[in-house]
Design an enzyme around this catalytic site. Structure first.
Site, PDB file in Angstrom:
ATOM      1  N   GLU A  70       1.535  -0.919  -5.670  1.00 60.62           N
ATOM      2  CA  GLU A  70       2.156  -2.237  -6.127  1.00 60.62           C
ATOM      3  C   GLU A  70       1.290  -3.363  -6.098  1.00 60.62           C
ATOM      4  OE1 GLU A  70       6.483  -2.517  -5.233  1.00 60.62           O
ATOM      5  OE2 GLU A  70       6.372  -4.731  -5.473  1.00 60.62           O
ATOM      6  N   LYS A 243      13.790  -3.795   0.386  1.00 64.47           N
ATOM      7  CA  LYS A 243      12.833  -3.187  -0.134  1.00 64.47           C
ATOM      8  C   LYS A 243      11.924  -3.784   0.030  1.00 64.47           C
ATOM      9  CE  LYS A 243      10.486  -2.000  -3.774  1.00 64.47           C
ATOM     10  NZ  LYS A 243       9.096  -2.695  -4.409  1.00 64.47           N
ATOM     11  N   ASP A 259       5.491   9.455   9.139  1.00 60.11           N
ATOM     12  CA  ASP A 259       6.430  10.302   7.867  1.00 60.11           C
ATOM     13  C   ASP A 259       7.185   8.974   7.445  1.00 60.11           C
ATOM     14  OD1 ASP A 259       8.461  11.480   6.807  1.00 60.11           O
ATOM     15  OD2 ASP A 259       8.651  12.963   8.459  1.00 60.11           O
ATOM     16  N   HIS A 357       3.392 -12.240  -9.259  1.00 55.54           N
ATOM     17  CA  HIS A 357       3.665 -10.891  -9.650  1.00 55.54           C
ATOM     18  C   HIS A 357       2.963 -10.567 -10.977  1.00 55.54           C
ATOM     19  CE1 HIS A 357       7.155  -8.555  -7.213  1.00 55.54           C
ATOM     20  NE2 HIS A 357       6.258  -9.231  -6.546  1.00 55.54           N
TER      21      HIS A 357
HETATM   22  C1  MEV Z   1       9.368  -6.354  -4.616  1.00 59.49           C
HETATM   23  O1  MEV Z   1       8.492  -5.231  -4.607  1.00 59.49           O
HETATM   24  C2  MEV Z   1      10.096  -7.034  -3.483  1.00 59.49           C
HETATM   25  C3  MEV Z   1      11.135  -8.327  -3.754  1.00 59.49           C
HETATM   26  O2  MEV Z   1      12.033  -8.017  -4.694  1.00 59.49           O
HETATM   27  C4  MEV Z   1      11.681  -8.403  -2.399  1.00 59.49           C
HETATM   28  C5  MEV Z   1      12.828  -9.342  -2.335  1.00 59.49           C
HETATM   29  O3  MEV Z   1      13.271  -9.810  -3.067  1.00 59.49           O
HETATM   30  O4  MEV Z   1      13.259  -9.934  -1.127  1.00 59.49           O
HETATM   31  C6  MEV Z   1      10.258  -9.367  -3.988  1.00 59.49           C
END
Ligand code: MEV
Length: 410
Positions: A70, A243, A259, A357
């Site tokens: 990513e 995430k 792991d 991004h």
């Molecule tokens: C993207 O990989 C992760 C985010 O969505 C985490 C978040 O929203 O805190 C940017």
């Protein structure tokens, strides 16, 4: 007929080719190295290793390898780490008292819990004698609790200190040994199962204290804290927050041969610790400081399994510092999780996540254009200036650049 898994990797590849499947080239030595790691190996999947340059944890600066496809993850971790470094870095602590195992036995009418209870210290001593090499490395069986008896089943929870390793194989061997010893104990009919549990253990806590000016002022800091509060009650936000944390955590786990699946599973359970799913981190504002903290179950290791055997992983340990301990590595991993988390929250609380991004995404899109390096650079600049990031936008910009270049030549 020889089974597919018994064939050499070259023969497996030949079979697939005969079936009309086109396979990418791979160096024979690489193919054979990979064949040692898994089954039915026919190729490789490559991922980039990126580096976080200055992650300050407990006053020590680390170069941290991260593996991810990513585009924004390494940039986000560097950004977060940079903000931390301006504020004396991260304070972290790892508690490595062991990972859990379960032994479940079938009982019969002769079962007396007090008798089993009396036997347990003996059983720990026997296991620690049999697995003396783990004890010599500083680990061993620490504790056994009789958790539950149902009239039919006895549940034992065992705590094993795996020393510097992740410990999965060793713990399973120990559990099977102990279950074997108990299977002839009075009142026990047989073993139902004996296996480690990935339930959260080996916790690491990391925290930072940032001057609000570092994130652009108190208003932004308060928005970050509000986002964090939302993550305490709203699972839709909490899972996305987590995430973002796992973006960093998984990156370092992969780089260090740990792991990922075990840690992901444990963190998922831990996020439900209070009875409903929540963010794994917490951000608050107090006295003009933005305070961030995280607690993660990180049953990781620095030795054992494939860690020592993999050259790509060993290169990453050289970046981290060859003699890094498991507790120190866990501190680094939690700190990276917090860095990725802060970078994401800061972006969301201000200009939104997409600006950064998409800029990084542009790099991937232009990489696939059939164009010269100079043209690709120009396309990237135009995409960013126009805030247009689709593949068709890139193609249009390329066509326009070529048109302009032709016109200026004529
Ligand atoms: C993207 O990989 C992760 C985010 O969505 C985490 C978040 O929203 O805190 C940017």
């Amino acid at each position: 007929m020889t089974k597919f898994y018994e064939l050499s990797p070259e023969k497996r590849r030949a079979l697939l080719s005969q079936e009309g499947i086109e396979l990418d080239e791979i160096e024979p030595t690489v193919l054979h190295e990979l064949d040692q790691l898994s089954e039915n190996v026919i190729g490789q999947l490559r991922l980039p290793v990126g580096v976080v340059q200055n992650l300050l944890v407990n006053n020590k600066s680390y170069l941290v390898p991260m593996v991810t496809e990513e585009p924004s993850v390494v940039a986000a971790a560097n950004h977060g780490a940079n903000l931390f470094a301006q504020n004396h870095g991260v304070k972290a602590h790892s508690q490595r008292d062991g990972i859990y195992g379960q032994i479940v036995l079938q009982e019969n009418s002769g079962f007396v819990q007090a008798n089993l209870q009396r036997e347990l210290p003996n059983l720990i001593a026997k296991a620690n004698t049999k697995f003396h090499s783990l004890v010599a490395h500083g680990g061993g069986v620490r504790q056994i609790d009789v958790q539950e008896t149902t009239g039919q089943l006895v549940f034992l929870r065992v705590l094993v200190d795996p020393a510097e390793s992740m410990g999965a194989n060793r713990v399973n061997s120990i559990l099977e040994f102990m279950a074997g010893e108990l299977s002839s104990f009075p009142g026990i009919s047989c073993k139902l199962f004996a296996i480690l549990s990935n339930y959260p253990s080996q916790f690491t806590e990391a925290k930072v204290e940032l001057d609000v000016a570092t994130v652009g002022g108190v208003a932004t800091a308060k928005r970050i804290a509000l986002l964090s509060q939302i993550g305490e009650v709203d699972p839709y936000r909490a899972v996305t927050n987590n995430k973002g944390i796992m973006n960093g955590v998984d990156g370092v786990l992969l780089a260090t041969g740990n792991d990922v699946r075990a840690i992901e599973a444990a963190c998922g359970v831990w996020a439900n610790n209070k009875g409903h799913y929540q963010s794994l981190s917490k951000w608050t504002v107090e006295n003009d400081k933005l305070l961030g903290k995280i607690a993660l179950p990180l049953a990781i290791g620095t030795v054992g399994g494939s860690i020592s055997a993999r050259k790509d992983v060993q290169q990453n340990f050289r970046l981290l510092g060859k003699h890094i301990s498991s507790a120190e590595l866990a501190n680094v991993i939690a700190a990276i999780g917090l860095a990725n988390n802060l970078a994401a929250l800061l972006a969301i609380a201000t200009k939104g996540i997409q600006a950064g991004h998409m800029k990084l995404q542009a790099r991937n899109i232009v990489a696939n254009l059939e164009a010269t390096a100079e043209e690709k650079e120009q396309v990237k600049e135009r995409m960013s200036a126009a805030n247009k990031y689709s593949v068709s936008d890139a193609k249009c910009f390329l066509a326009k650049i070529r048109e302009e270049n032709n016109a200026s030549r004529n």
